[in-house]
Design an enzyme around this catalytic site. Structure first.
Site, PDB file in Angstrom:
ATOM      1  N   GLY A   2       0.760  -1.378  -0.078  1.00 12.15           N
ATOM      2  CA  GLY A   2       0.155  -0.408  -0.106  1.00 12.15           C
ATOM      3  C   GLY A   2       0.782   1.620  -0.298  1.00 12.15           C
ATOM      4  N   SER A   3       0.468   2.543  -0.080  1.00 10.94           N
ATOM      5  CA  SER A   3       0.661   3.416  -0.866  1.00 10.94           C
ATOM      6  C   SER A   3       1.453   4.380   1.007  1.00 10.94           C
ATOM      7  CB  SER A   3      -0.197   4.545  -1.451  1.00 10.94           C
ATOM      8  OG  SER A   3      -0.945   4.726  -0.239  1.00 10.94           O
ATOM      9  N   VAL A   4       0.140   4.013   2.253  1.00 11.04           N
ATOM     10  CA  VAL A   4       0.975   4.336   3.078  1.00 11.04           C
ATOM     11  C   VAL A   4       2.416   3.969   3.846  1.00 11.04           C
ATOM     12  CG1 VAL A   4       0.291   5.275   5.857  1.00 11.04           C
ATOM     13  CG2 VAL A   4      -1.044   4.978   4.347  1.00 11.04           C
TER      14      VAL A   4
ATOM     15  N   GLY B 269      -0.711 -11.658   5.693  1.00 10.60           N
ATOM     16  CA  GLY B 269      -0.452 -11.824   6.270  1.00 10.60           C
ATOM     17  C   GLY B 269       0.012 -10.376   7.593  1.00 10.60           C
TER      18      GLY B 269
ATOM     19  N   GLU C 252       7.015  -9.819   4.210  1.00  7.51           N
ATOM     20  CA  GLU C 252       6.241 -10.515   2.639  1.00  7.51           C
ATOM     21  C   GLU C 252       6.813 -10.065   1.625  1.00  7.51           C
ATOM     22  OE1 GLU C 252       2.425 -10.775   4.053  1.00  7.51           O
ATOM     23  OE2 GLU C 252       1.895  -9.173   4.280  1.00  7.51           O
TER      24      GLU C 252
END
Length: 526
Positions: free
Chosen positions: A266-268, A383, A289
């Site tokens: 994800g971008s964050v 995960g 992961e």
């Protein structure tokens, strides 16, 4: 070229086209394929299968197992209604729609669990494994490409195997992988990883050559990741986390090189890692992961000493850089099976710092990562649970609002609990950071509302919380109102109850009567 890619001389006669190989797939089969977050996934055979079904109108349904999400293949198969059952993770909109309509049965699993469930027999037999590879060794060993995922357990458990040799992948992938399969339980030995850089297995997936019924030469490329550039909110969240790391180092709770870092897709999360390029930390280690672009940015800036993962998930430009520079990273990177990269034993032993994304968080710290409105699946738990329960420090990030403010990500009670309050240490929004460690439920509620909620919703959260206190209990709730914000959004398209000036004035009087004090920002129109 074939001599280098297929070194087992007896297997070269088994080269077939994708169109020939797809004929091995029969209705009702369980097919297990390589692939983890759109990387290293089997592509040619399944896409040929979809093309055949489209052209002939054949009715064919399969159970499809993978490591995590596939690339465009998930969509292509779904469009032809080929997928009957899917696990353990997905991220394609077309497949998501079919799951929520009940057309595809979806088993959402912790990514470390699939291999164990296969060993136990709970998931049944694997009829056919289709694995993307860089090469096949002299003994039949399969050298993966850009991910390992569940491929080792699939090869071990499958009745038959098809290998897709991707001739577009660099042969230099050989040597990056560390394939280790735990023995069956009980009496299993400990996993002998005590450092991020430990290598404990083999560079290829062991495979009996007699299992391999076909080899397909492929030129399909991985679907590049769509990393959204950091915006002001994302950047602010990253700064909060980096400031927190500095605070923990000053107080002796983290070493100067922090601890091994895990970051979800994800971008964050990518922005947090990118921010480390300019932070005062050196010799960082990654135990995760998925390696996103930011990990390689950190390598380029000299910040990272070693990185362990199960997959690359990279943008197109970063893929080109990595594929042409693998020799530079040979002594700095290892790709493992996902049951090892996500294994609770190893995560706990290494003291990992886990950073993952939430859809929503409630005032007591419960996290929903998967279900919109409590009912509609997004991608899956992935995960995040493997790491959240076992990390030394568990951080969840989310923007405080969505849909232009019509949705609050901080709510009285989440509609679906993926990570309970017991597994959540730190929560971050663009509004602030909340350290929940050692806090009671009532203390957590006060901190979360104050630090994380958007001004649109802060006063209403306080109003709910203070009225809930009158009911008593260790974790106070007003049961008939706990999910009322979600119901309001379902009915009106907006969680906000008060939007006009008259409503705001009336609301303020009601809140003041319960709190007995003026709340900062209480008169702000919504």
């Amino acid at each position: 070229m074939l001599e280098q890619r297929i070194r087992h001389t007896g297997l070269r006669s088994r080269i077939v086209s994708a169109e020939e190989a797809q004929q091995y797939v029969k209705d009702g089969m369980t097919i297990a394929v390589s692939g983890f977050t759109k990387s290293g996934d089997a592509k040619a055979v399944l896409q040929a299968l979809a093309k055949r079904v489209e052209q002939t109108g054949d009715k064919l349904r399969i159970n499809l197992y993978s490591g995590a999400s596939l690339g465009e293949t998930d969509t292509i198969l779904c469009e032809q209604q080929i997928i009957a059952r899917r696990l353990p993770y997905q991220s394609e909109p077309r497949l998501r729609k079919s799951i929520n309509l009940g057309e595809v049965q979806y088993t959402d699993q912790h990514l470390s669990h699939t291999a164990e469930l296969l060993r136990s027999g709970c998931l049944g037999d694997i009829d056919l494994a289709i694995i993307e590879a860089t090469a096949i060794t002299e003994t039949g060993g399969i050298i993966p490409t850009s991910s390992v995922g569940n491929s080792p357990i699939f090869v071990q458990r499958a009745k038959r195997v098809i290998v897709e040799i991707n001739v577009n992948t660099p042969i230099e992938f050989e040597g990056l992988h560390d394939i280790y399969l735990p023995k069956d339980r009980p009496n299993r030995m400990p996993i002998p990883i005590t450092k991020v850089s430990d290598r404990i297995g083999t560079p290829d997936i062991p495979c009996n050559p007699d299992k391999i019924i076909g080899i397909v030469l492929s030129r399909h490329t991985d679907t590049p990741s769509n990393i959204v550039p950091a915006d002001s909110d994302t950047q602010r969240m990253a700064e909060y986390i980096l400031d927190f790391f500095e605070h923990e180092v000053r107080h002796g709770r983290l070493p100067h090189n922090l601890a091994p870092l895990q970051s979800g897709v994800g971008s964050v999360s990518n922005a947090v890692l990118s921010g480390l390029c300019n932070a005062p930390f050196e010799n960082l280690e990654i135990y995760t992961e998925v390696m996103q672009d930011a990990v390689f940015e950190l390598f380029q800036s000299g910040k990272v000493a070693f990185a362990s993962a199960s997959s690359f998930t990279l943008s197109k430009s970063m893929t080109e850089h990595v594929n042409t520079s693998l020799s530079k990273y040979r002594d700095k990177i290892v790709l493992r099976p996902q049951e090892i990269s996500n294994h609770p034993e190893v995560v706990r032993r290494l003291g990992v710092i886990a950073i993952n994304t939430a859809l929503e968080v409630d005032i007591y710290g419960n996290v929903n990562s998967t279900h919109v409105g409590g009912t509609h699946m997004m991608n899956g738990i992935g995960g995040s649970g493997d790491f959240a329960r076992n990390a030394a420090l568990t951080i969840f990030v989310t923007k405080s609002i969505a849909k232009d403010g019509r949705i609050s990500s901080i709510v009285p009670f989440v509609t679906h609990v993926d990570h309970s309050e017991h597994d959540v240490d730190i929560v971050v929004t663009e509004q602030g950071i909340a350290d929940l460690r050692g806090r009671t439920p009532r203390e957590r509620a006060a901190i979360i509302i104050e630090k994380l909620a958007h001004p649109f919703y802060k006063d209403e959260l306080l109003y709910y919380f203070h009225r809930a206190l009158a009911y008593g209990g260790h974790t106070p709730h007003i049961l008939e109102e706990a999910l009322s914000w979600h119901k309001r959004f379902a009915d009106t398209g907006d969680m906000r109850q008060f939007r006009g000036l008259a409503d705001v004035v009336g609301r303020n009087r009601r809140i003041s009567s319960h709190t007995g004090r003026t709340i900062k920002g209480m008169s702000r129109p919504l």
